[in-house]
Design a protein around this motif. Structure first.
Motif, PDB file in Angstrom:
ATOM      1  N   VAL A 225       0.856  -1.180   0.000  1.00 19.92           N
ATOM      2  CA  VAL A 225       0.000   0.000   0.000  1.00 19.92           C
ATOM      3  C   VAL A 225       0.894   1.233   0.000  1.00 19.92           C
ATOM      4  N   VAL A 226       0.713   2.098  -0.985  1.00 22.62           N
ATOM      5  CA  VAL A 226       1.444   3.359  -1.070  1.00 22.62           C
ATOM      6  C   VAL A 226       0.495   4.466  -0.646  1.00 22.62           C
ATOM      7  N   ILE A 227       0.873   5.226   0.363  1.00 24.53           N
ATOM      8  CA  ILE A 227       0.061   6.345   0.833  1.00 24.53           C
ATOM      9  C   ILE A 227       0.649   7.621   0.255  1.00 24.53           C
ATOM     10  N   GLY A 228      -0.072   8.197  -0.701  1.00 23.57           N
ATOM     11  CA  GLY A 228       0.405   9.391  -1.392  1.00 23.57           C
ATOM     12  C   GLY A 228       0.563   9.138  -2.876  1.00 23.57           C
ATOM     13  N   ALA A 229       0.294  10.165  -3.683  1.00 18.04           N
ATOM     14  CA  ALA A 229       0.376  10.008  -5.138  1.00 18.04           C
ATOM     15  C   ALA A 229       0.998  11.246  -5.776  1.00 18.04           C
ATOM     16  N   GLY A 230       1.981  11.840  -5.068  1.00 17.05           N
ATOM     17  CA  GLY A 230       2.651  13.019  -5.588  1.00 17.05           C
ATOM     18  C   GLY A 230       3.831  12.684  -6.475  1.00 17.05           C
ATOM     19  N   ALA A 231       4.760  13.623  -6.580  1.00 18.01           N
ATOM     20  CA  ALA A 231       5.856  13.504  -7.543  1.00 18.01           C
ATOM     21  C   ALA A 231       6.726  12.277  -7.297  1.00 18.01           C
ATOM     22  N   SER A 232       7.042  11.988  -6.032  1.00 20.89           N
ATOM     23  CA  SER A 232       7.883  10.821  -5.747  1.00 20.89           C
ATOM     24  C   SER A 232       7.158   9.527  -6.077  1.00 20.89           C
ATOM     25  N   ALA A 233       5.884   9.442  -5.693  1.00 20.25           N
ATOM     26  CA  ALA A 233       5.107   8.232  -5.967  1.00 20.25           C
ATOM     27  C   ALA A 233       5.005   7.970  -7.461  1.00 20.25           C
ATOM     28  N   VAL A 234       4.835   9.028  -8.239  1.00 24.51           N
ATOM     29  CA  VAL A 234       4.732   8.870  -9.690  1.00 24.51           C
ATOM     30  C   VAL A 234       5.995   8.225 -10.241  1.00 24.51           C
ATOM     31  N   GLN A 235       7.134   8.470  -9.604  1.00 25.54           N
ATOM     32  CA  GLN A 235       8.386   7.887 -10.070  1.00 25.54           C
ATOM     33  C   GLN A 235       8.565   6.443  -9.619  1.00 25.54           C
ATOM     34  N   THR A 245       2.817  -8.400  -5.569  1.00 23.89           N
ATOM     35  CA  THR A 245       1.672  -9.236  -5.960  1.00 23.89           C
ATOM     36  C   THR A 245       0.431  -8.375  -6.156  1.00 23.89           C
ATOM     37  N   HIS A 246       0.267  -7.407  -5.260  1.00 23.84           N
ATOM     38  CA  HIS A 246      -0.873  -6.505  -5.355  1.00 23.84           C
ATOM     39  C   HIS A 246      -0.442  -5.130  -4.867  1.00 23.84           C
ATOM     40  N   LEU A 247      -0.878  -4.107  -5.560  1.00 24.04           N
ATOM     41  CA  LEU A 247      -0.503  -2.732  -5.235  1.00 24.04           C
ATOM     42  C   LEU A 247      -1.757  -1.890  -5.047  1.00 24.04           C
ATOM     43  N   THR A 248      -1.763  -1.089  -3.998  1.00 24.11           N
ATOM     44  CA  THR A 248      -2.820  -0.112  -3.776  1.00 24.11           C
ATOM     45  C   THR A 248      -2.177   1.260  -3.591  1.00 24.11           C
ATOM     46  N   VAL A 249      -2.658   2.253  -4.313  1.00 18.77           N
ATOM     47  CA  VAL A 249      -2.175   3.625  -4.187  1.00 18.77           C
ATOM     48  C   VAL A 249      -3.311   4.466  -3.621  1.00 18.77           C
ATOM     49  N   LEU A 250      -3.071   5.079  -2.481  1.00 22.37           N
ATOM     50  CA  LEU A 250      -4.075   5.936  -1.856  1.00 22.37           C
ATOM     51  C   LEU A 250      -3.782   7.390  -2.238  1.00 22.37           C
ATOM     52  N   GLN A 251      -4.676   7.972  -2.990  1.00 23.19           N
ATOM     53  CA  GLN A 251      -4.488   9.320  -3.534  1.00 23.19           C
ATOM     54  C   GLN A 251      -5.395  10.309  -2.804  1.00 23.19           C
ATOM     55  N   ARG A 252      -4.777  11.329  -2.203  1.00 19.47           N
ATOM     56  CA  ARG A 252      -5.583  12.389  -1.595  1.00 19.47           C
ATOM     57  C   ARG A 252      -6.021  13.409  -2.635  1.00 19.47           C
ATOM     58  N   THR A 253      -5.061  13.855  -3.470  1.00 21.87           N
ATOM     59  CA  THR A 253      -5.333  14.895  -4.457  1.00 21.87           C
ATOM     60  C   THR A 253      -4.677  14.505  -5.778  1.00 21.87           C
ATOM     61  N   PRO A 254      -5.405  14.486  -6.879  1.00 20.07           N
ATOM     62  CA  PRO A 254      -4.794  14.143  -8.174  1.00 20.07           C
ATOM     63  C   PRO A 254      -3.856  15.243  -8.660  1.00 20.07           C
ATOM     64  N   ASN A 255      -2.951  14.850  -9.548  1.00 23.09           N
ATOM     65  CA  ASN A 255      -1.954  15.775 -10.085  1.00 23.09           C
ATOM     66  C   ASN A 255      -2.305  16.213 -11.500  1.00 23.09           C
ATOM     67  N   TRP A 256      -1.804  17.404 -11.840  1.00 27.59           N
ATOM     68  CA  TRP A 256      -1.725  17.783 -13.250  1.00 27.59           C
ATOM     69  C   TRP A 256      -0.406  17.241 -13.790  1.00 27.59           C
ATOM     70  N   PHE A 257      -0.438  16.728 -15.021  1.00 25.44           N
ATOM     71  CA  PHE A 257       0.745  16.151 -15.651  1.00 25.44           C
ATOM     72  C   PHE A 257       1.068  16.883 -16.945  1.00 25.44           C
ATOM     73  N   VAL A 258       2.367  17.061 -17.177  1.00 26.20           N
ATOM     74  CA  VAL A 258       2.850  17.565 -18.463  1.00 26.20           C
ATOM     75  C   VAL A 258       3.485  16.397 -19.206  1.00 26.20           C
ATOM     76  N   PRO A 259       3.049  16.111 -20.435  1.00 26.74           N
ATOM     77  CA  PRO A 259       3.646  14.984 -21.167  1.00 26.74           C
ATOM     78  C   PRO A 259       5.065  15.300 -21.624  1.00 26.74           C
ATOM     79  N   VAL A 260       6.004  14.419 -21.274  1.00 29.25           N
ATOM     80  CA  VAL A 260       7.404  14.561 -21.682  1.00 29.25           C
ATOM     81  C   VAL A 260       7.850  13.206 -22.219  1.00 29.25           C
ATOM     82  N   PRO A 261       7.761  12.986 -23.522  1.00 29.44           N
ATOM     83  CA  PRO A 261       8.094  11.671 -24.089  1.00 29.44           C
ATOM     84  C   PRO A 261       9.510  11.208 -23.788  1.00 29.44           C
ATOM     85  N   THR A 262      10.452  12.159 -23.618  1.00 34.06           N
ATOM     86  CA  THR A 262      11.864  11.789 -23.401  1.00 34.06           C
ATOM     87  C   THR A 262      12.209  11.639 -21.929  1.00 34.06           C
TER      88      THR A 262
END
Length: 558
Positions: A225-235, A245-262
């Motif tokens: 279980v990951v508590i938090g969905a900010g910049a570090s969690a995204v990485q 085997t199983h992953l749960t991400v607990l998100q308090r607030t969603p993020n805005w994302f900028v697409p960076v293909p590279t």
């Protein structure tokens, strides 16, 4: 040497648009096409004050500490660096979670005077960055000045003797040393923040913060279980998902994302060839990157005076940015409208940190086991984390391991050090949880004391924090030069100068998305005031920190 007008024309040609002449001196320093260190001190302590002993304590051997020490060495000023860890690197030493990498192009996220042509990736991972700062410490001959394993616990200004008494805890116990000045380079994002969770200690399995990653914990075949969905969690979450085997991400607030293909890509072979074989190409590439991000999305973060509804956007440009970012999310989750509803932010873009992504985050969240839970965290149990929805319905998530991706105590500047200034004033009591400083560097009542990455020197959508640190250290060295040149024993920022500056900063932040939005954010102190961010252009900060004004200080003479 290229004259200013010709350089401006060359720069304008390189970026394909006219460049304001006011930027040319700044960009000349950043470009450094000849390889010269144009920000190096142009003075030496022995020339200004021959025979005068003057020692500086530098607290921290991370990015800013290495920078400050190098500048002091160039100026011939005696210094000692105190580092609580066993090596240099700061945040790039401490954060070793899988997937950790920088979110600014490395050709900009590097010292202007120590550029590299051979960065392997556009956005380098943690080991590469740590190697860079280790190499800088070696090249500049700084290791002999560093006291590893020594943590500064307190510092007190002596009104009688005009020096700082620095208390240090090390392998051999505590000691006190005297210094004429102190440069604090401990940063903002170095003390993990742990959430207050009911029953937190009831959980019996391994639990750790992402900034203190426990590599001895085997995540294979585990329910994580990951508590938090900010910049570090995204990485790191995509890497954890491949093991657990199983992953749960607990998100308090969603993020805005900028697409960076590279974002995870190596630097193209052709570009590497140009760096190696075309003289000056790497410097001009860095200039192009710097200019492209110098003001970045700053205008799109501004608040329009006549904008009525600030809950979703703050103005015309911010609304346009929101539309573009919404399109990216809609594209990523076109096959999962149920997920799109959970990950689409309701707040204006730039109210919180905007995260870079190349698609790995949405691909992870779209896994068949559906790892994302956006409901409120309720409590920990011995083998589970429990969330509760708006109607009171509980969901129990089995947990063998809990990883806290809950950020840092960013607004608690200088903790846990105690800093006592003139008249016995405690800096933490003066701040009362709401840190301020003039230019983010100096504070009234604390003479000869300088901050790097201090209050209101964080940047949100433009530039590199290394640029800001170079400006801050340049200012600190300029004040030390004044001390030595004029035979002063101390300089203390005037209260009225400090207050007028912070009034302007506060007014500027209230004209930006991160200042008016009510969304939770590490940009704000507990008071609700934005204590972290700089609301103006990079040019303005460079201009204000280039040369200290003696009139801003109360001075004491020898």
């Amino acid at each position: 040497d290229i004259d200013t007008d010709r350089l401006r024309r060359l720069m304008s040609f390189a970026i394909g648009e006219p460049i304001d002449s006011a930027y040319v001196p700044l960009m000349r320093e950043e470009l450094s096409v000849t390889g010269d260190d144009l920000r190096a001190p142009r003075w030496r302590a022995d020339d200004l004050a021959p025979g005068r002993p003057f020692r500086v304590a530098v607290v921290g051997a991370g990015m800013s500490g290495i920078l400050a020490a190098h500048r002091l060495a160039q100026a011939g000023v005696e210094f000692v660096i105190f580092e609580k860890n066993d090596d240099v690197g700061g945040t790039w030493l401490e954060n070793t979670y899988p997937g950790c990498r920088v979110d600014v192009s490395n050709h900009v996220y590097s010292y202007s005077f120590a550029q590299r042509n051979d960065w392997p990736d556009y956005f380098s991972p943690q080991p590469e960055l740590l190697d860079y700062f280790r190499a800088c410490a070696d090249e500049f001959g700084l290791r002999e000045h560093i006291r590893f394993g020594h943590e500064v616990t307190a510092m007190t200004w002596s009104d009688d003797d005009h020096h700082w008494v620095v208390e240090v805890s090390g392998p051999d116990g505590s000691a006190r040393q005297e210094f004429d000045a102190v440069i604090s380079a401990v940063g903002q994002l170095n003390r993990p923040a742990m959430p207050a969770i009911r029953g937190m200690d009831d959980f019996v399995g391994p639990a750790f913060h992402s900034a203190r990653w426990d590599h001895d914990v085997d995540l294979a075949d585990a329910h994580v279980v990951v508590i938090g969905a900010g910049a570090s969690a995204v990485q790191f979450v995509p890497h954890v998902a491949e093991q657990a085997t199983h992953l749960t991400v607990l998100q308090r607030t969603p993020n805005w994302f900028v697409p960076v293909p590279t974002y995870h890509e190596p630097v193209a072979d052709g570009l590497q060839w140009l760096f190696r074989h075309v003289p000056g190409y790497a410097q001009w590439y860095r200039f192009w990157l710097f200019w492209r991000s110098s003001e970045g999305l700053l205008p799109a973060c501004a608040v329009d005076d006549d904008w009525d509804d600030l809950s979703r956007s703050t103005g015309v440009r911010n609304a346009e940015l929101r539309g573009l970012l919404e399109q990216w999310l809609a594209l990523c989750y076109a096959d999962r409208p149920d997920l799109l509803e959970k990950v689409l932010p309701t707040y204006p873009p730039a109210s919180k940190r905007i995260v870079l992504d190349n698609g790995s985050w949405p691909n992870t969240l779209k896994r068949p086991d559906g790892p994302l839970d956006g409901e409120a965290l309720d409590r920990n149990e011995s083998d589970a984390v429990v969330t509760r929805d708006a109607d009171g319905r509980e969901t129990r998530h089995r947990a063998d391991v809990i990883i806290y991706a809950t950020g840092f105590q960013a607004s608690q500047f200088l903790t846990p050090m105690k800093v006592v200034g003139t008249g016995g004033r405690d800096l933490h009591e003066v701040w009362d949880g709401d840190a301020r400083a003039y230019l983010g560097v100096v504070h009234p009542g604390f003479p000869n004391f300088f901050l790097s990455y201090g209050p209101n020197t964080n940047i949100v959508v433009n530039g590199s924090i290394i640029y800001f640190s170079e400006c801050e250290v340049n200012y600190a060295l300029g004040v030390i030069e004044m001390l030595l040149r004029n035979e002063w024993t101390s300089v203390d920022c005037r209260q009225e100068v400090h207050d007028a500056y912070n009034e302007r900063i506060d007014a500027g932040n209230l004209k930006m998305a991160w200042g008016v939005s009510t969304v939770n954010s590490w940009y704000k102190a507990d008071s609700g005031r934005v204590a972290q961010n700089w609301p103006f252009s990079l040019l303005e900060y460079w201009q204000q920190t280039r040369t200290p004004d003696p009139a801003d200080f109360v001075v004491e003479r020898m």
